[in-house]
Design an enzyme around this catalytic site. Structure first.
Site, PDB file in Angstrom:
ATOM      1  N   GLU A 117       0.827  -1.211   0.000  1.00  0.00           N
ATOM      2  CA  GLU A 117       0.000   0.000   0.000  1.00  0.00           C
ATOM      3  C   GLU A 117       0.862   1.262   0.000  1.00  0.00           C
ATOM      4  OE1 GLU A 117      -2.786  -0.168   3.247  1.00  0.00           O
ATOM      5  OE2 GLU A 117      -3.513  -2.156   2.665  1.00  0.00           O
ATOM      6  N   GLU A 180      -8.661   1.876  -4.364  1.00  0.00           N
ATOM      7  CA  GLU A 180      -9.753   1.556  -3.433  1.00  0.00           C
ATOM      8  C   GLU A 180     -10.494   2.807  -2.982  1.00  0.00           C
ATOM      9  OE1 GLU A 180      -8.707  -1.149  -0.277  1.00  0.00           O
ATOM     10  OE2 GLU A 180     -10.636  -0.865   0.739  1.00  0.00           O
TER      11      GLU A 180
END
Ligand code: KIV
Length: 263
Positions: A117, A180
């Site tokens: 991430e 996301e």
């Protein structure tokens, strides 16, 4: 056996305008079902910590746990590309750490790639992993490992920052990018700007592929369900029905009958 999916296959799919399917998977039986259904990529997500282990977020998940679940998924997969998440604090401290932990995951599971991430701040880390032969999938937008910094699981709307993050991940050599919880318009613009495939989750229909958390889409996890999740089956209800029936039959002396007993 159908031809194995790899990172080149995904690049070709983007070029051909063919959408990519990704679903999370954490164990052998589901890996077999996903693979036999023709899902292109299985993500052994650190969401395992929430939907399988019952933690409130993904932060407690360890590299050893990812390896355990990754190995089970690999054993159940012939065709799909298996990508394994680097969990919280396995790559943020130093590039050396990132190499060590990503290397362990690749070596001990046989996965085809890892995911981590972060955007601009992870550019050097992604580059370092790619340089030693570890394919990396990026992840920007709502990055659940940073939930405390983001102040909760919220839609991310800062277009400039998101675009900069996406470009940084692509420039670092990542083969794909998960986006996301980002408005569709921004995710579509990012997808059009990048050569690498984007995989959306709560990011609309303009991405090159889609990913959902398996236990959300099959209703196996009921603590919360984000609004972007479509429920494709209700295995939670089916499981409860089966257990009620089993319980009723055992208590009534119906199960096991002769056909389920040895003579
Ligand atoms: O851990 C996970 O399941 C993920 C998906 C939500 C993309 O990172």
């Amino acid at each position: 056996m159908a031809q194995k999916v790899n990172i080149t296959t995904l690049a070709e799919m983007k070029r051909a305008g063919e959408k990519i399917t990704m679903v999370t998977g954490y164990d052998y039986p589901f890996a077999r079902l996903l693979d036999e259904s023709g899902i292109d990529t299985i993500l052994v997500g650190d969401s395992v910590g929430v939907v399988v282990a019952g933690y409130k977020d993904t932060l407690p998940v360890t590299v050893d746990e990812m390896i355990y679940h990754g190995r089970a998924v690999i054993r159940g997969t012939d065709r799909a590309l298996v990508i394994i998440d680097l969990p919280f604090m396995s790559y943020q401290i130093s590039i050396e750490d990132a190499k060590l932990q990503a290397g362990r995951i690749m070596k001990e599971t046989g996965a085809g790639a890892v995911k981590l991430e972060g955007g601009v701040t992870m550019k050097e880390t992604i580059r370092a992993l790619v340089d030693i032969g570890i394919p990396v999938c990026g992840h920007i937008g709502l990055t659940p490992q940073a939930v405390n910094q983001l102040g909760g699981f919220k839609v991310q709307r800062e277009k400039e920052r998101l675009m900069q993050d996406a470009i940084a991940v692509a420039e670092a050599g990542a083969f794909a990018l998960v986006i996301e919880c980002v408005p569709s318009e921004i995710a579509t613009e990012i997808s059009q700007a990048l050569d690498i495939p984007t995989i959306g989750i709560g990011a609309g229909n303009g991405c090159d592929g889609q990913v959902l958390v398996l236990h959300d889409m099959l209703s196996l996890f009921d603590r919360f369900r984000p609004s972007f999740v479509k429920q494709y089956a209700n295995l939670g209800e089916e499981t409860k029905k089966a257990m009620l029936e089993y319980s009723r039959e055992v208590k009534a002396g119906i199960f096991p009958g002769d056909e389920h007993s040895f003579k």
